[in-house]
Design a protein around this motif. Sequence first.
Motif, mmCIF file in Angstrom:
data_model
loop_
_atom_site.group_PDB
_atom_site.id
_atom_site.type_symbol
_atom_site.label_atom_id
_atom_site.label_comp_id
_atom_site.label_asym_id
_atom_site.label_seq_id
_atom_site.Cartn_x
_atom_site.Cartn_y
_atom_site.Cartn_z
ATOM 1 N N THR A 120 -3.769 13.429 -6.352
ATOM 2 C CA THR A 120 -2.927 12.481 -7.096
ATOM 3 C C THR A 120 -3.714 11.204 -7.376
ATOM 4 O O THR A 120 -3.662 10.658 -8.480
ATOM 5 N N HIS A 121 -4.453 10.741 -6.391
ATOM 6 C CA HIS A 121 -5.276 9.549 -6.570
ATOM 7 C C HIS A 121 -6.296 9.756 -7.686
ATOM 8 O O HIS A 121 -6.479 8.896 -8.557
ATOM 9 N N VAL A 151 0.099 3.061 -12.095
ATOM 10 C CA VAL A 151 1.175 3.455 -11.186
ATOM 11 C C VAL A 151 2.496 2.853 -11.655
ATOM 12 O O VAL A 151 3.537 3.529 -11.661
ATOM 13 N N ARG A 211 0.564 5.643 0.148
ATOM 14 C CA ARG A 211 -0.359 6.731 0.457
ATOM 15 C C ARG A 211 -0.067 7.877 -0.502
ATOM 16 O O ARG A 211 1.080 8.264 -0.689
ATOM 17 N N VAL A 212 -1.117 8.398 -1.117
ATOM 18 C CA VAL A 212 -1.007 9.582 -1.967
ATOM 19 C C VAL A 212 -2.131 10.534 -1.599
ATOM 20 O O VAL A 212 -3.156 10.119 -1.041
ATOM 21 N N ASP A 213 -1.937 11.799 -1.911
ATOM 22 C CA ASP A 213 -3.003 12.757 -1.636
ATOM 23 C C ASP A 213 -4.172 12.508 -2.590
ATOM 24 O O ASP A 213 -4.032 11.827 -3.605
ATOM 25 N N THR A 214 -5.304 13.060 -2.248
ATOM 26 C CA THR A 214 -6.523 12.765 -3.019
ATOM 27 C C THR A 214 -6.454 13.272 -4.447
ATOM 28 O O THR A 214 -7.007 12.632 -5.349
ATOM 29 N N THR A 216 0.844 -1.185 0.000
ATOM 30 C CA THR A 216 0.000 0.000 0.000
ATOM 31 C C THR A 216 0.881 1.238 0.000
ATOM 32 O O THR A 216 1.882 1.289 0.722
ATOM 33 N N LEU A 218 -5.434 0.504 -11.915
ATOM 34 C CA LEU A 218 -4.693 1.519 -11.174
ATOM 35 C C LEU A 218 -3.260 1.050 -10.922
ATOM 36 O O LEU A 218 -2.312 1.835 -11.041
ATOM 37 N N LEU A 250 -4.556 9.650 -11.031
ATOM 38 C CA LEU A 250 -4.206 8.273 -11.387
ATOM 39 C C LEU A 250 -5.440 7.496 -11.847
ATOM 40 O O LEU A 250 -5.369 6.725 -12.818
ATOM 41 N N LEU A 251 -6.540 7.702 -11.166
ATOM 42 C CA LEU A 251 -7.784 7.039 -11.580
ATOM 43 C C LEU A 251 -8.199 7.486 -12.980
ATOM 44 O O LEU A 251 -8.607 6.668 -13.807
#
Length: 78
Positions: free
Chosen positions: A12-13, A31, A7-10, A5, A27, A16-17
């Motif tokens: 960045t998430h 990445v 962790r990325v900020d929202t 796992t 995903l 990526l999505l």
Amino acid sequence: METTTIRVDTSTHARLLELSRDAETSLVATVRDAAEALWRQRFAREVMRQLNELRQDPEAWQEYLAEAEETYVADGIG
């Protein structure tokens, strides 16, 4: 395949999505591709840095060019 796992900020998430959806891929694959692209970019930047440094020494640069000419192999592209 083992996973972990990160962790990325929202934002960045979300990016990526979006990239995953656009490419119709997972995903995880997105990445992985992003990490590979960043690695290649940094590798290319380092190569350019080293070549620029080599150009600063005219004798070493000429040796490099001569060696490149000696080892040139036509690849049939272009």
